[in-house]
Structures are given as structure tokens and as C-alpha cells.
Design a protein around this motif. Structure first.
Motif, short mmCIF file in Angstrom:
data_model
loop_
_atom_site.label_atom_id
_atom_site.label_comp_id
_atom_site.label_asym_id
_atom_site.label_seq_id
_atom_site.Cartn_x
_atom_site.Cartn_y
_atom_site.Cartn_z
N TYR A 57 0.91 -1.29 0.09
CA TYR A 57 0.04 0.07 0.04
C TYR A 57 0.80 1.33 0.02
O TYR A 57 0.36 2.36 -0.57
CB TYR A 57 -0.94 0.00 1.26
CG TYR A 57 -1.89 -1.15 1.47
CD1 TYR A 57 -3.24 -0.98 0.72
CD2 TYR A 57 -1.73 -2.27 2.03
CE1 TYR A 57 -3.97 -1.92 0.80
CE2 TYR A 57 -2.60 -3.27 2.20
CZ TYR A 57 -3.70 -3.16 1.69
OH TYR A 57 -4.84 -4.16 1.68
N ILE A 82 0.81 6.55 4.73
CA ILE A 82 0.39 5.03 4.51
C ILE A 82 1.62 4.18 4.72
O ILE A 82 2.44 4.23 4.17
CB ILE A 82 -0.07 5.02 3.10
CG1 ILE A 82 -1.30 6.18 2.91
CG2 ILE A 82 -0.69 3.52 2.80
CD1 ILE A 82 -1.65 6.00 1.35
N ASP A 84 2.15 -0.41 5.00
CA ASP A 84 1.69 -1.53 4.65
C ASP A 84 0.68 -2.11 5.65
O ASP A 84 -0.28 -2.58 5.51
CB ASP A 84 2.49 -2.69 4.15
CG ASP A 84 3.20 -2.06 2.85
OD1 ASP A 84 2.76 -1.31 2.32
OD2 ASP A 84 4.32 -2.65 2.51
N ALA A 87 -2.41 0.17 6.82
CA ALA A 87 -3.39 -0.08 5.80
C ALA A 87 -4.04 -1.41 5.75
O ALA A 87 -5.44 -1.54 5.50
CB ALA A 87 -3.18 0.30 4.40
N THR A 88 -3.35 -2.33 6.20
CA THR A 88 -3.93 -3.55 6.36
C THR A 88 -5.07 -3.71 7.39
O THR A 88 -6.05 -4.18 7.48
CB THR A 88 -2.96 -4.60 6.61
OG1 THR A 88 -1.98 -4.84 5.37
CG2 THR A 88 -3.45 -6.16 6.88
N GLY A 90 -6.59 -1.10 8.49
CA GLY A 90 -7.73 -0.49 7.99
C GLY A 90 -8.60 -1.10 7.11
O GLY A 90 -9.85 -0.90 7.34
N ARG A 91 -8.02 -1.96 6.09
CA ARG A 91 -8.91 -2.81 5.39
C ARG A 91 -9.82 -3.73 6.33
O ARG A 91 -11.07 -3.73 6.02
CB ARG A 91 -7.97 -3.43 4.54
CG ARG A 91 -8.96 -4.50 3.79
CD ARG A 91 -7.84 -5.72 3.13
NE ARG A 91 -8.52 -6.83 2.47
CZ ARG A 91 -8.03 -7.71 2.24
NH1 ARG A 91 -6.76 -8.17 2.57
NH2 ARG A 91 -8.58 -8.90 1.58
N GLN A 214 -5.67 5.44 6.25
CA GLN A 214 -4.76 5.09 5.49
C GLN A 214 -5.18 3.99 4.09
O GLN A 214 -4.78 4.00 3.13
CB GLN A 214 -3.66 4.34 6.16
CG GLN A 214 -2.55 5.07 7.06
CD GLN A 214 -1.64 4.29 8.10
OE1 GLN A 214 -0.93 3.35 7.34
NE2 GLN A 214 -1.48 4.64 9.26
N PHE A 215 -6.02 3.02 4.63
CA PHE A 215 -6.74 2.33 3.85
C PHE A 215 -7.50 3.10 2.74
O PHE A 215 -7.11 2.66 1.34
CB PHE A 215 -7.55 1.30 4.45
CG PHE A 215 -8.36 0.43 3.55
CD1 PHE A 215 -7.69 -0.52 2.57
CD2 PHE A 215 -9.88 0.41 3.30
CE1 PHE A 215 -8.28 -1.48 1.68
CE2 PHE A 215 -10.35 -0.39 2.45
CZ PHE A 215 -9.98 -1.08 1.66
N SER A 218 -5.46 4.99 0.26
CA SER A 218 -4.69 3.92 -0.90
C SER A 218 -5.65 3.40 -1.94
O SER A 218 -5.00 2.88 -2.91
CB SER A 218 -4.20 2.59 -0.07
OG SER A 218 -5.28 1.84 0.04
N LYS A 353 -6.38 -6.46 -2.28
CA LYS A 353 -5.85 -5.76 -1.15
C LYS A 353 -6.80 -4.72 -0.97
O LYS A 353 -7.03 -4.14 0.23
CB LYS A 353 -4.37 -5.25 -1.65
CG LYS A 353 -4.54 -4.08 -2.62
CD LYS A 353 -3.15 -3.39 -2.81
CE LYS A 353 -3.36 -2.42 -3.63
NZ LYS A 353 -1.85 -1.77 -3.61
N PHE A 354 -7.89 -4.65 -1.98
CA PHE A 354 -8.93 -3.63 -1.47
C PHE A 354 -10.31 -4.50 -1.12
O PHE A 354 -11.27 -3.87 -0.80
CB PHE A 354 -9.25 -2.47 -2.61
CG PHE A 354 -8.04 -1.88 -2.93
CD1 PHE A 354 -7.32 -1.00 -2.07
CD2 PHE A 354 -7.54 -1.83 -4.29
CE1 PHE A 354 -6.53 -0.13 -2.28
CE2 PHE A 354 -6.29 -0.94 -4.53
CZ PHE A 354 -5.59 -0.14 -3.73
#
Length: 359
Positions: A57, A82, A84, A87-88, A90-91, A214-215, A218, A353-354
């Protein structure tokens, strides 16, 4: 009494005492209790399926025509770059229904990736069945909105501020931040995710805000036909080419150009050349000026209905309707529509990843 009989009697007494003790213990274990803040009920869900090595990300590679404008419009704060792991986390938060009071609604419920992170309903359904005040705004490419102001009326000054508000909204997700900070640590997968993202297992509202932001930042669409044309790997049709020219130069009904409010290559700007006014007596928008934030036109073909009240059902209706600064002449509609369709990127929105890690 004989010794053998005495032994039997002792065994019977001990057995009776043990039965009585176990019965009391079992009763205590199943006795109903009134949930408190620290006993917040959570949905029993499987842990999210995440890769051993997090997705990239933080160092996403954008084509030159996108990368060249990012430094001037990026709203990413220095305090929340951001990462990685961030954002992970955040996902996971984005798709987790446990962020709502009834465990039935997630951020993705109103920002569905299959609909380019928007909602096909005019007004979205909240955790208790209520309807939101406005139509769900697409969240693609928000990193490129220079001012950083969020919501249709720009009432949130930053994305970090915005992402916490739906969680606390009494119609949308119905939680308080105090409840959320008590609830999430009870889910087995969060302590490790917070530790990877922020160094410790502590769950705080600030960390939730930062990870979600962050997510969301991205999610950048840059794999459409438009992008291929700008990279020299595809060419526009005649209608698409003429539609781009109209978009950049002519402007609908002799007014300001479309690009004045939807600047390429991300087709949005936080500094429009003219005010956008939509006649809605029930909603006056930004500072009661009858204007609203414009989202990115990328993937616009997937995000109907349109505008803050979802009053326009299709792109054709938008171009033909009596909407200030949006309707165009009959001779130009097909060309402009053809160009807008080149902005659709179905590749990025389907990237793992999204996607929903709970599937």
C-alpha cells in the motif's frame, strides 16, 4: 458400623457434596447478566484472511500522468503516512461489521467495492434500519482532494476526522468511541494487527482513525482506458476524443468547463473555478450556499444515482437534465458520455488488497 459400610457411607456423602457444588457452579455460569461497557457483545466471526506478507500500500506505482500531479494535491498528513501494516488494519476495520452497534453494518455496507465504493440506494440503510440523510459519496481517489475536507458539506476538515463520524452516527453505525475501544480488543485478530501497525496492542480511537484513513487513501484508480490512452497503449474512438475536447474546453451550455470542477487526471478538485448549485430546498450544503463537494468522476458509470440526494438516476439523465453547469446540448451528449465511460477502472476495485478479508 463395620469398616466397609463406613467407607461406603463416606463416599456417598462426598459424592453428594460434589454434586451440590457442581450444580451451583453450573447455575452461576449460565445465569443471565446485564451487559456492561466492558462486556460489549461481539459477533462471532472468523478471523480475516490476510497474506503472510502484507500487500503493498505504501509504495504504489502510479502512471506518470497521475504521479506528476500527486505532490501538489496530496492531502496525506505527515503524521499519518500510508504504511502496509496500517492500511492492512484499515482494510479489516473497513469491512468489519463489529464496528456497528448491531454487528450488521460496516463501512463497506455504504461504500461497496462492487459499486466502486458507493451505494446504489438513494439513501443507505443504517444499523437499525434507518436511512441516512444523504446519498453515499464514492470514496475513490480522495487522497487527491487537496483541501482534505470530507462529506458532501465538507464539515470534516480531514479524512482522519471523517472516518470516525459514521461509526458514531446514531443512524449509520450507532457506536460511541468509548464502546468501540472496549469492543475491538475482545476480537482475537485485532491485538496483533494493532501491534503490527502501531507498535503495541493498544486500541484507541486515534489509531482506528489513522488506519482507516490509510486504507481509504490507498484506493486510487489508474487502470482505465483513459489511463491507457495517456500512457500510449490505447487510443480513443472518435466520440471519446471529441468528448474529451468538450470536457476540457467547451463546457456545458456555454458555462465553465467540466474540467474546472473535475480536473484531470483524477477528475476532481477542491478549488472549483465556479460554484456548483443544485436546486434543493431541503439541503443547502456547504455553508448554506447550495453547493456541495464534488467527488472524482472516475468510475462514474458505476456509481449511480448521483449528487448528494441521489436525485439523478443515470449519466444520460445528468447530461440531459436541467442541472446547473451539467446539462449539455443534444449534439454533444453522446460524445461526452463516451468520454466519461473511458474513466471506468474495473481492475483496481477488484484487487484483493481492497477486497473484503472476511469472505
Amino acid at each position: 458400623m463395620k469398616p466397609k459400610q463406613s467407607g461406603i457411607l463416606v463416599c456417598l456423602v462426598v459424592a453428594a457434596m460434589m454434586f451440590q457444588y457442581c450444580s451451583k457452579s453450573d447455575t452461576a455460569a449460565v445465569a443471565p447478566t446485564t451487559p456492561t461497557l466492558t462486556q460489549t457483545v461481539v459477533t462471532t466471526v472468523a478471523s480475516p484472511l490476510l497474506p503472510g506478507v502484507p500487500f503493498n500500500y505504501s509504495n504504489a506505482v502510479f502512471p506518470a500522468h497521475v504521479a506528476s500531479v500527486l505532490p501538489a494535491v496530496d492531502n496525506t498528513p505527515a503524521t499519518n503516512p500510508i504504511t502496509d501494516n496500517g492500511a492492512t488494519l484499515g482494510r479489516v476495520l473497513f469491512y468489519d461489521k463489529n464496528l456497528s452497534k448491531s454487528n450488521t453494518v460496516s463501512c463497506a455496507s455504504c461504500h461497496n467495492p462492487e459499486l466502486s465504493f458507493s451505494d446504489s440506494a438513494v439513501k443507505s440503510v443504517g444499523f437499525a434500519g434507518g436511512r441516512t440523510d444523504r446519498h453515499s459519496m464514492p470514496i475513490l481517489n480522495v487522497r487527491f482532494y487537496r483541501s482534505g475536507k470530507m462529506f458532501w458539506d465538507e464539515r470534516a476538515n480531514t479524512l482522519e476526522e471523517q472516518v470516525l463520524q459514521p461509526i458514531q452516527n446514531t443512524t449509520e453505525m450507532g457506536m460511541t468511541l468509548a464502546e468501540l475501544q472496549e469492543k475491538l480488543p475482545a476480537l482475537s485478530y485485532y491485538p496483533a494487527l494493532f501491534e503490527k501497525a502501531f507498535g503495541t496492542k493498544q486500541v484507541t480511537a486515534d489509531r482506528i482513525s489513522r488506519a482507516l484513513s490509510q486504507f481509504v487513501r490507498s484506493i486510487v484508480t489508474c487502470q482505465s482506458k483513459y489511463d491507457q490512452v495517456k500512457q500510449g497503449t490505447a487510443t480513443f474512438t472518435t466520440d471519446e476524443r471529441d468528448g474529451e475536447t468538450l470536457f476540457l474546453t467547451a463546457g456545458p451550455n456555454g458555462g465553465g468547463t467540466c474540467a474546472g470542477c473535475h480536473a484531470p487526471p483524477m477528475f476532481l478538485t477542491s478549488n472549483p473555478t465556479g460554484p456548483f448549485a443544485l436546486n434543493d430546498p431541503l439541503d443547502l450544503g456547504i455553508n448554506n450556499q447550495r453547493r456541495f463537494k464534488s467527488s472524482s468522476l472516475r468510475n462514474i458509470a458505476n456509481t449511480a444515482p448521483y449528487f448528494h440526494n441521489g436525485s439523478i438516476a443515470s449519466l444520460q439523465n445528468m447530461l440531459a437534465g436541467n442541472i446547473p453547469a451539467h446539462s449539455v446540448g443534444p449534439q454533444d451528449r453522446q460524445k461526452l458520455l463516451a468520454f466519461l465511460l473511458t474513466l471506468t477502472d474495473n481492475v483496481t476495485i477488484k484487487e484483493e488488497k481492497f477486497s473484503n478479508p472476511f469472505k
